[in-house]
Scaffold this active site. Structure first.
Site, PDB file in Angstrom:
ATOM      1  CB  SER A  81      -0.970   0.006   1.184  1.00  0.00           C
ATOM      2  OG  SER A  81      -1.822  -1.118   1.137  1.00  0.00           O
ATOM      3  NE  ARG A  82       2.671   2.456  -4.473  1.00  0.00           N
ATOM      4  CZ  ARG A  82       3.269   1.567  -5.264  1.00  0.00           C
ATOM      5  NH1 ARG A  82       2.957   0.293  -5.202  1.00  0.00           N
ATOM      6  NH2 ARG A  82       4.201   1.951  -6.101  1.00  0.00           N
ATOM      7  CG  PHE A  83       2.529   2.921   5.087  1.00  0.00           C
ATOM      8  CD1 PHE A  83       2.122   4.210   4.746  1.00  0.00           C
ATOM      9  CD2 PHE A  83       2.629   2.606   6.428  1.00  0.00           C
ATOM     10  CE1 PHE A  83       1.824   5.143   5.714  1.00  0.00           C
ATOM     11  CE2 PHE A  83       2.329   3.536   7.407  1.00  0.00           C
ATOM     12  CZ  PHE A  83       1.932   4.805   7.054  1.00  0.00           C
TER      13      PHE A  83
END
Length: 409
Positions: A386-388
């Site tokens: 999740s692009r984290f």
């Protein structure tokens, strides 16, 4: 018991089953190849033999290469990133053998393919008995090894998320849109065709699932940490792990980037070799500040390095130049890198002129040598879901000591 009318085809939510299904299709094509070998001496080049040759060609020219890419670019790197202990030891011996098998089978296919092309065109009946038998035997042994060892290990080690990741990669490789797949893999948005609209581009993303990076994972010395990650990239058979993007800035403040190959790294810095008169050489002469970027897709990692660039000593440049292959040394002498030239023919003529007089031990030209970037900032980036992402950066202080901190993704 009900017998199905058709063979069930697994969906990409079962990537290991898909790979096994590919093996089953390979076995069918190998059988067709053996049947063709027996058919040609008796029946000659008929419509049936041409169709059989075309079927074998179509499969091994296209689908088989996709299957090998599934294994080389996704399955085996994911296994190497997940395996520990005895599993890791097994992979250390198994993976090089499988990669060597792929190369040998590609070479064998390059011999069989022209023969099958001629049969498919109705122009020949010649098909090598030894070539076919060796190809078939090699493939059967190879698939047995993968099914008994790689597939079983993947089923045991991979999480549901990793299975999704593998299935998504296999879909993208085949250009299959999620809605066309039996079970869409999370995070995969393969392209159905040319991209022309912003919405399609915005939807393109892949979730990163391989690993994480915490402060406790990182070595205190960023160069040692880079060595650790570089070794892991080598172990995972990353494609060209030594390739890095080099970014420089012109005197007018215009940045430019290109791929170069690192040749050495240590506490002094990161070293590569090139033509001093090239665009990058001229830019570095005006502004020695530069940035390097390594991206290891298979491990979902990147390393950003920024610092000041200096030339290596003449002795270092001589030492490396003299161990390069002779043809590469001649190319370095013949090419005025980045300068315009009228044609490829002129470029080849320049090379031939140099080769005619240079001998076996040409001297390093003054315009060619090494650069070393002395790092002042090194950032380690590990892709996360999740692009984290995880980002750990080291900055060198005025006293020469490194400080470390986490950055937000």
């Amino acid at each position: 018991m009900t017998v199905p009318l058709f063979d069930s085809v697994p969906g990409f939510d079962q990537p290991i089953a898909v790979l096994k299904h590919c093996h089953d299709k390979i076995r069918k094509q190998l059988t067709t190849l053996q049947n063709l070998l027996a058919y040609l001496p008796q029946q000659g080049n008929t419509t049936e033999s041409q169709q059989a040759a075309k079927a074998v060609l179509q499969y091994f020219n296209q689908a088989a290469h996709l299957h090998h890419d599934d294994e080389e670019q996704d399955l085996m790197p994911m296994l190497q990133a997940s395996a520990t202990g005895a599993d890791a030891d097994l992979l250390a011996t198994l993976v090089p053998g499988i990669l060597a098998d792929h190369q040998r089978m590609d070479q064998a296919w390059s011999t069989l393919r022209p023969q099958l092309d001629a049969i498919a065109a109705g122009a020949s009946t010649a098909l090598s008995v030894d070539g076919v038998n060796a190809y078939v035997d090699a493939y059967h042994a190879h698939m047995g090894k993968e099914e008994s060892q790689l597939a079983t290990m993947a089923r045991r080690l991979f999480s549901a998320q990793q299975m999704e990741q593998l299935g998504a990669a296999m879909q993208r490789r085949r250009g299959i849109a999620p809605e066309d797949a039996a079970a869409p893999a999370a995070g995969a948005v393969p392209l159905p065709g040319p991209v022309h609209d912003a919405a399609t581009l915005a939807a393109m993303r892949t979730d990163y699932l391989h690993s994480s990076l915490s402060e406790a994972d990182v070595l205190a010395d960023p160069v040692a940490q880079f060595q650790k990650w570089f070794d892991e990239a080598l172990k995972a058979q990353v494609s060209e792990p030594n390739a890095m993007s080099l970014s420089t800035v012109s005197p007018e403040g215009k940045p430019s980037s290109r791929i170069v190959l690192i040749k050495q790294f240590d506490e002094q810095g990161f070293t590569w070799y090139t033509n001093y008169n090239s665009d990058k050489g001229q830019q570095l002469a005006q502004n020695p500040q530069a940035a390097l970027l390594f991206f290891w897709r298979e491990l979902e990692r990147q390393v950003r390095i920024e610092g000041t660039v200096v030339k290596t000593s003449a002795a270092e440049s001589d030492e490396y130049f003299n161990v390069r292959p002779l043809l590469s040394r001649l190319s370095a002498i013949a090419s005025q890198q980045s300068a315009p030239i009228a044609s490829r023919a002129q470029l080849e003529a320049n090379y031939e002129t140099v080769a005619a007089v240079a001998g076996e031990t040409p001297a390093r030209p003054a315009h060619w040598g090494g650069y070393r970037l002395r790092p002042e900032r090194i950032e380690f980036w590990q892709g996360r879901r999740s692009r984290f992402h995880d980002r750990i950066v080291f900055v060198r202080g005025a006293d020469g000591q490194w400080s470390m901190e986490r950055l937000q993704p």
